[in-house]
Enzyme design. Structure first.
Site, PDB file in Angstrom:
ATOM      1  CD  GLU A   1       5.755  37.139  45.401  1.00 52.02           C
ATOM      2  OE1 GLU A   1       5.799  38.196  44.740  1.00 52.02           O
ATOM      3  OE2 GLU A   1       5.983  36.018  44.916  1.00 52.02           O
TER       4      GLU A   1
ATOM      5  CD  GLU B   1       7.252  34.295  37.181  1.00 50.78           C
ATOM      6  OE1 GLU B   1       7.845  33.884  38.167  1.00 50.78           O
ATOM      7  OE2 GLU B   1       6.348  35.151  37.246  1.00 50.78           O
TER       8      GLU B   1
ATOM      9  CG  ASP C   1      10.545  37.329  42.436  1.00 53.92           C
ATOM     10  OD1 ASP C   1      10.128  38.483  42.327  1.00 53.92           O
ATOM     11  OD2 ASP C   1       9.821  36.324  42.324  1.00 53.92           O
TER      12      ASP C   1
END
Ligand code: GCV
Length: 719
Positions: free
Chosen positions: A412, A310, A384
């Site tokens: 998240e 990322e 993820d």
């Protein structure tokens, strides 16, 4: 008049429920309120009269402070510390080497099996007096034993015939904070960062101590203070003195600090031309940096690194491998006893045919090339932190390398601090998964505790959900996820039901009926969330950016960041074909796991669309066709949140008003947003399936356009 009525109602309430006091949640599960059950209190009053901690150290000192406040609080009177055992009911805590009483009791054989930090709690006699011994080989063990003892008292368990032995099965039990230096928290939903870098090192917030106490109470022994998307400034002298101040607060509680290392730091703050891990100047820079850190923080734990992922810099920028990068840092901290945790959550610059395969492809060829003080930190699943993923295929696939799992405590992808989702079942599902790496019984937990491949360096990390809000985690129930992580890091074989029971009794109430009700809510909550977010193996279909709501329509940007890349819905069906005729991600698992996943008939239905592209009219075990099953699961998810609301409503007599009302209000928002998930996803997938909603499934309130443009205004973390 209205106010007088309100006040009278409050007085009546306090009279009826004297044990229920105003509660802002700050004390988490360490509340130490007086035991209200008269029989239990009578037993404790008889069994606990005095205490001694034998030995001298900062850890034993804080253990004494904790012992005093817990006993005074729970027993509702002052239990004094004494110098010698003169009466029945004395608690004696200390180490074998440091406590004359304990060493005189000939406990060596019992204690031989204890690993460092382990302890025993024993009811026995000393000079004819009944005593409770809390003994360990080191001070940390004494502290952990004392917290275990409080757990018994807080759960109203008997303390008369104690014979408890406990040792941590994982050596390093760490929180990872994704905290930035400006106090924002990546994926944080509980206010700002706990670390006030502006006022450190001079001002020491009481929260730092309470954070350390809380972690020690569940055996957490390390904390990575900074975001894996790292800022090199944390490694400069100005910040290191602040880090040292935190380390000083945490040390008595046996918690080491760690930092994230930005790979390009030698260029950014060291003014070198390169960060190439094989460059002699770079190697020397990191060694010097490590020496500087250890001169300020002698027990510094080491570095956590996110590299070549990322957009983060890493060794691949210089055509070097992850092993080259990790080993260079490992050599810098090795002389000081430090470690490096190198993350396997990596991205290529090119979009891969299947992102789920990437970590395995990059890391398995490097097995055996890492230094002894390197751990590879692997997310629980290959994509993820989704509501449900299969276990990561790296577990069991790198036998010569120490692997540690990374779980996400912060929610998240599971409703931030708005949704009640107890994550222990998610953690447990991964830990108890059988990799078959060395035949049946090769559980992920055995990879992690080192027993599968005889690794002695073992660790587990959880991305923290704690922040500056008064109750630390926003949702009262999000505290349970912090608790559960700590307990599972201590013992990865624990059962979610046991963990929930402990937490409820310590945090809310010991009333059996209420405990059962709340347990049921907690233990079902993760599956309920999977149903209304990503049933039957769907994944990564959330709103781009904030990840809170649905976004199966997201199709712009880097392909493997879109939802359409993952769900692959078309007129025929839905799901990512990862079988041997698709991306072949199944080949990364050992047989028979790979064969089970590869075959649509044997693939567990809760992972079906993870591994298979399934026709809309494919019949599932329920007898429904896939389309109907998807609709049914989404709908059932929403309806189950209503059942949770209902159950919670029945606990009002046992919970203080503040926390009861907070949870009640959040459950209303959870139901509202679960409906948005259900309706948005069903309407969108219907554009492919072209089938009607099955009978019994509630009709969406709005059209698809409404859900595609919906904005959230009351969800933490969404700006
Ligand atoms: C810290 C996901 C999150 C990112 C996070 C990343 C990681 O992609 O959305 O916020 O970055 O995982 O684990 O590195």
């Amino acid at each position: 008049m209205k106010n007088i009525l309100k006040i009278s109602a409050f007085i009546v309430f306090c009279f009826l429920f004297p044990g229920i006091k105003a509660e802002d949640g700050y004390r988490l599960w360490l509340r130490y309120d007086p035991v209200t059950d008269p029989a239990v209190l009578a037993q404790y009053t008889k069994s606990i009269k005095a205490w001694i901690i034998e030995g001298e150290s900062s850890t034993l000192r804080v253990a004494g402070v904790e012992l005093q406040s817990a006993l005074n609080g729970l027993l509702g009177r002052s239990i004094t510390s004494v110098k010698a055992v003169k009466r029945n009911g004395t608690i004696i805590a200390g180490t074998l080497a440091g406590s004359p009483v304990i060493s005189s009791l000939k406990l060596e054989s019992r204690m031989r099996g204890l690993s460092p930090e382990g302890y025993i709690i024993l009811s026995t006699k000393y000079r004819n007096k009944k005593v409770i011994i809390i003994a360990a080989n080191d001070d940390a063990g004494v502290l952990y034993g004392i917290f275990h003892f409080f757990r018994l008292l807080q759960m109203h368990k008997p303390v008369t015939e104690l014979e408890i032995t406990s040792s941590p099965l994982v050596k390093l039990r760490l929180l990872n904070h994704w905290d930035n230096l400006n106090r924002s928290v990546e994926r944080g939903y509980s206010g700002f960062s706990l670390w006030n870098w502006n006022t450190l090192p001079d001002s020491i917030d009481q929260r730092y101590t309470d954070y350390a106490r809380t972690n020690a109470s569940i055996g957490i022994n390390g904390t990575v203070l900074t975001n894996v998307n790292a800022n090199a400034l944390i490694l400069t002298g100005d910040y290191l003195v602040k880090v040292a101040a935190l380390a000083n607060v945490f040390r008595p509680y046996c918690i080491k600090v760690y930092l994230t290392a930005r790979f390009s730091a030698p260029v950014e703050i060291g003014k070198l031309k390169t960060a190439d891990p094989l460059d002699p100047e770079v190697i020397a820079w990191w060694k010097k940096k490590a020496d500087e850190i250890y001169s300020l923080i002698p027990d510094f734990g080491g570095f956590l690194v996110k590299a070549n992922s990322e957009g983060q810099p890493g060794p691949q920028n210089y055509n070097r491998t992850h092993a080259d990068g990790a080993n260079m840092l490992a050599d810098a901290v090795a002389p000081h006893g430090g470690i490096v945790m190198w993350r396997a959550f990596v991205y290529d610059n090119n979009v891969p045919d299947d992102r789920a395969k990437q970590a395995y492809n990059e890391f398995v060829p490097l097995d055996g090339q890492f230094r002894k003080n390197v751990l590879i930190q692997v997310k629980n699943g290959p994509v993820d932190f989704q509501p449900r993923e299969p276990f990561h295929p790296l577990f069991g696939a790198m036998p010569a390398t120490a692997l540690m799992p990374e779980f996400q405590i912060t929610q998240e992808y599971l409703g931030s601090s708005v949704h009640l989702v107890f994550l222990a079942p998610l953690f447990e599902e991964c830990l108890k998964a059988d990799t078959y790496a060395k035949g049946k019984g090769s559980l992920v937990a055995k990879v992690i505790d080192g027993t599968l491949e005889n690794h002695t360096l073992t660790a587990m990390a959880g991305v923290s959900n704690a922040g500056s809000v008064r109750n630390w985690t926003g949702h009262s129930f999000a505290q349970a996820n912090w608790y559960a992580f700590g307990r599972l890091a201590w013992d990865p074989y624990l059962d979610s039901g046991q963990i929930a029971g402990e937490w409820i009794r310590m945090t809310f109430t010991c009333d059996d009926e209420a405990v059962q009700r709340i347990s049921k809510i907690m233990l079902n909550s993760r599956e309920i969330t999977v149903n209304y977010m990503t049933p039957i193996g769907l994944h990564h279909i959330m709103y781009a950016g904030h990840h809170y709501g649905p976004g199966p329509w997201v199709n712009r940007g880097r392909q493997d960041w879109t939802s359409v890349y993952y769900h692959r819905a078309d007129s025929i069906g839905i799901g990512f074909d990862r079988t041997s005729s698709g991306s072949n991600a199944v080949s990364q698992y050992y047989p028979p796991v790979r064969d089970i996943y590869n075959n649509i008939q044997t693939c567990p239905e809760n992972l079906l669309l993870w591994f298979h592209h399934v026709p809309w009219d494919y019949k599932l075990k329920s007898g429904r066709i896939l389309w109907n099953e998807i609709c049914y699961r989404y709908d059932e998810g929403v309806k189950s949140v209503r059942l949770m609301q209902n159950e919670w409503g029945k606990t009002s007599n046992f919970i203080d008003k503040e926390r009861f009302e907070q949870v009640k209000e959040l459950l209303v928002r959870q139901e509202r947003d679960a409906r948005i998930w259900r309706d948005g996803c069903i309407l969108y997938f219907q554009t492919f399936s072209k089938r009607p909603l099955p009978a019994g499934v509630d009709k969406p309130e709005h059209d698809l356009q409404y859900y595609m443009t919906h904005k959230y205004t009351d969800v933490p973390g969404i700006r």
